[in-house]
Design a protein around this motif. Structure first.
Motif, PDB file in Angstrom:
ATOM      1  N   LEU A 164       0.828  -1.206   0.000  1.00  0.00           N
ATOM      2  CA  LEU A 164       0.000   0.000   0.000  1.00  0.00           C
ATOM      3  C   LEU A 164       0.871   1.268   0.000  1.00  0.00           C
ATOM      4  N   ASN A 165       1.913   1.253   0.814  1.00  0.00           N
ATOM      5  CA  ASN A 165       2.798   2.417   0.867  1.00  0.00           C
ATOM      6  C   ASN A 165       3.532   2.611  -0.455  1.00  0.00           C
ATOM      7  N   SER A 166       3.947   1.513  -1.079  1.00  0.00           N
ATOM      8  CA  SER A 166       4.662   1.619  -2.357  1.00  0.00           C
ATOM      9  C   SER A 166       3.739   2.164  -3.438  1.00  0.00           C
TER      10      SER A 166
ATOM     11  N   SER B 138       0.282   3.228   5.758  1.00  0.00           N
ATOM     12  CA  SER B 138       0.010   2.165   6.717  1.00  0.00           C
ATOM     13  C   SER B 138       1.328   1.747   7.358  1.00  0.00           C
ATOM     14  N   ILE B 139       1.320   1.518   8.661  1.00  0.00           N
ATOM     15  CA  ILE B 139       2.592   1.211   9.319  1.00  0.00           C
ATOM     16  C   ILE B 139       3.029  -0.218   9.010  1.00  0.00           C
ATOM     17  N   VAL B 140       4.364  -0.416   9.053  1.00  0.00           N
ATOM     18  CA  VAL B 140       4.964  -1.686   8.645  1.00  0.00           C
ATOM     19  C   VAL B 140       5.930  -2.147   9.726  1.00  0.00           C
ATOM     20  N   SER B 141       5.919  -3.438  10.032  1.00  0.00           N
ATOM     21  CA  SER B 141       6.963  -3.978  10.902  1.00  0.00           C
ATOM     22  C   SER B 141       7.098  -5.470  10.661  1.00  0.00           C
ATOM     23  N   GLU B 142       8.138  -6.043  11.249  1.00  0.00           N
ATOM     24  CA  GLU B 142       8.351  -7.485  11.096  1.00  0.00           C
ATOM     25  C   GLU B 142       7.372  -8.275  11.950  1.00  0.00           C
ATOM     26  N   ILE B 143       6.702  -7.585  12.849  1.00  0.00           N
ATOM     27  CA  ILE B 143       5.820  -8.280  13.789  1.00  0.00           C
ATOM     28  C   ILE B 143       4.472  -8.584  13.135  1.00  0.00           C
ATOM     29  N   PRO B 144       4.045  -9.859  13.169  1.00  0.00           N
ATOM     30  CA  PRO B 144       2.746 -10.198  12.581  1.00  0.00           C
ATOM     31  C   PRO B 144       1.629  -9.427  13.267  1.00  0.00           C
TER      32      PRO B 144
ATOM     33  N   ILE C 269      -1.223   9.740  13.661  1.00  0.00           N
ATOM     34  CA  ILE C 269      -0.213  10.029  14.685  1.00  0.00           C
ATOM     35  C   ILE C 269      -0.114   8.844  15.647  1.00  0.00           C
ATOM     36  N   ALA C 270      -1.260   8.330  16.075  1.00  0.00           N
ATOM     37  CA  ALA C 270      -1.261   7.179  16.994  1.00  0.00           C
ATOM     38  C   ALA C 270      -0.574   5.971  16.347  1.00  0.00           C
ATOM     39  N   GLU C 271      -0.821   5.765  15.056  1.00  0.00           N
ATOM     40  CA  GLU C 271      -0.226   4.626  14.356  1.00  0.00           C
ATOM     41  C   GLU C 271       1.297   4.765  14.231  1.00  0.00           C
ATOM     42  N   ILE C 272       1.757   5.960  13.948  1.00  0.00           N
ATOM     43  CA  ILE C 272       3.214   6.167  13.830  1.00  0.00           C
ATOM     44  C   ILE C 272       3.885   5.925  15.189  1.00  0.00           C
ATOM     45  N   ILE C 273       3.249   6.386  16.254  1.00  0.00           N
ATOM     46  CA  ILE C 273       3.815   6.151  17.595  1.00  0.00           C
ATOM     47  C   ILE C 273       3.843   4.642  17.863  1.00  0.00           C
ATOM     48  N   ARG C 274       2.767   3.949  17.488  1.00  0.00           N
ATOM     49  CA  ARG C 274       2.721   2.497  17.713  1.00  0.00           C
ATOM     50  C   ARG C 274       3.814   1.794  16.905  1.00  0.00           C
ATOM     51  N   GLU C 275       4.015   2.238  15.677  1.00  0.00           N
ATOM     52  CA  GLU C 275       5.070   1.629  14.844  1.00  0.00           C
ATOM     53  C   GLU C 275       6.439   1.812  15.502  1.00  0.00           C
TER      54      GLU C 275
END
Ligand SMILES: Nc1nc2c(ncn2[C@@H]2O[C@H](COP(=O)(O)OP(=O)(O)OP(=O)(O)O)[C@@H](O)[C@H]2O)c(=O)[nH]1
Ligand SMILES: [Mg+2]
Length: 299
Positions: A25-27, A34-40, A195-201
């Motif tokens: 989605l980001n690409s 949408s935030i991305v991480s290695e965590i499922p 903002i909440a999502e970026i902090i969570r990421e």
């Protein structure tokens, strides 16, 4: 082009956790939507990202990774993904071509079966040496009946490889119609949610094991300082147990400080104003089994 009939449709992105749905989605939007991480199970909500070009508009819905589980929290995430399938004009089914196919992939195929005609299968992570897209393709074709080879694409969402093929195939499925969002719009998320999502990421990449799943972020208040173009934000990072609090705060508050600084940097790239953060850590025991809170946080 003016006068030409445009296409417009909603595309639900579905797949197991960590296959790369949010990265895609980001690409495609060329923005951090949408935030991305290695965590499922990084994504918990249906997040909209909008793609525009001369052909029209695709409204992508990034859904929480689907996985088999009895837990209330997970079943709520699964319900979100299933609802998105019903409502969508097209489905982008993403598979991690480096992972073994199995029961969970079969369960998704079963869920997708009624929608096979409007589905595009993207075999992701072909940039990785351990990708075995051919084998993944054979498995899915066996499990999702009626999927033709023209509905399958091999991509790297991270390297942006063959994104154009995916877009072309999706545009061929979605109906003609007026665009729903202004052309310069790439998401419909409210600033406080982003903002909440970026902090969570920024928090989940700094902690381990159960803490990323135990964490939610809530904006307590926001105040706009117009002359300086600053948004003052107070937010709570809430975990499930007292023992998790010191881990998130860190020695001499080092972890929470880093979360704050890196979040502010990331937000600088998203907004054209400065976001100033004040972060606090709280505990809310067993929030993942509380219906009311889940309804507020996950929708
Ligand atoms: N090598 C490689 N890594 C990728 C690719 N796409 C995603 N990743 C990585 O895979 C991990 C998971 O990516 P996400 O985009 O968060 O996956 P997701 O499907 O949205 O996961 P959930 O939100 O948990 O369902 C991240 O570490 C990404 O950097 C890719 O094309 N190639
Ligand atoms: Mg995601």
């Amino acid at each position: 082009m003016d006068g030409e009939i445009k296409k417009c449709g909603v595309v639900a992105i579905v797949g197991r956790p960590s296959v790369g749905k949010s990265t895609f989605l980001n690409s495609v939007c060329d923005q951090k939507v949408s935030i991305v991480s290695e965590i499922p199970q990084t994504t918990r909500n249906s997040i909209r990202g909008i793609y525009n070009d001369e052909r029209g508009q695709l409204i992508f819905i990034d859904t929480p990774g689907y996985h088999l589980s009895e837990k209330k929290f997970n079943s709520k995430l699964g319900t979100i993904a299933r609802q998105a399938l019903q409502d969508a004009d097209a489905i982008l089914y993403m598979v991690d071509s480096t992972r073994k196919m199995g029961k969970e992939e079969d369960a998704i195929c079963e869920m997708l079966q009624p929608f096979a005609e409007k589905t595009i299968l993207a075999l992701n992570k072909i940039d990785r040496e351990d990708s075995h897209a051919g084998m993944s393709s054979i498995f899915i074709s066996g499990s999702l009946k009626g999927l033709s080879s023209s509905q399958i694409v091999r991509i790297s969402a991270k390297e942006k490889t063959d994104m154009a093929s995916v877009l072309e195939k999706l545009f061929s499925i979605v109906p003609c119609g007026d665009i729903l969002y202004p052309e310069d719009c790439y998401t419909d998320q409210a600033p406080d949610f982003r903002i909440a999502e970026i902090i969570r990421e920024q928090a989940i990449i700094r902690v381990r094991e159960e803490i990323p799943h135990s964490l939610y972020v809530e904006i307590a208040d926001m105040e706009w300082e117009k002359p300086g173009k600053i948004l003052w934000v107070r937010a709570f990072l809430t975990v499930e147990a007292e023992s998790q609090k010191p881990i998130l705060i860190g020695k001499g508050a080092s972890v929470i400080k880093e979360i704050r600084i890196e979040s502010m940097k990331a937000l600088r790239k998203i907004f054209d104003y400065r976001v100033h953060l004040d972060l606090k850590v709280k505990v809310n025991k067993k929030w993942r089994s509380r219906d009311k809170l889940l309804d507020r946080l996950i929708y």
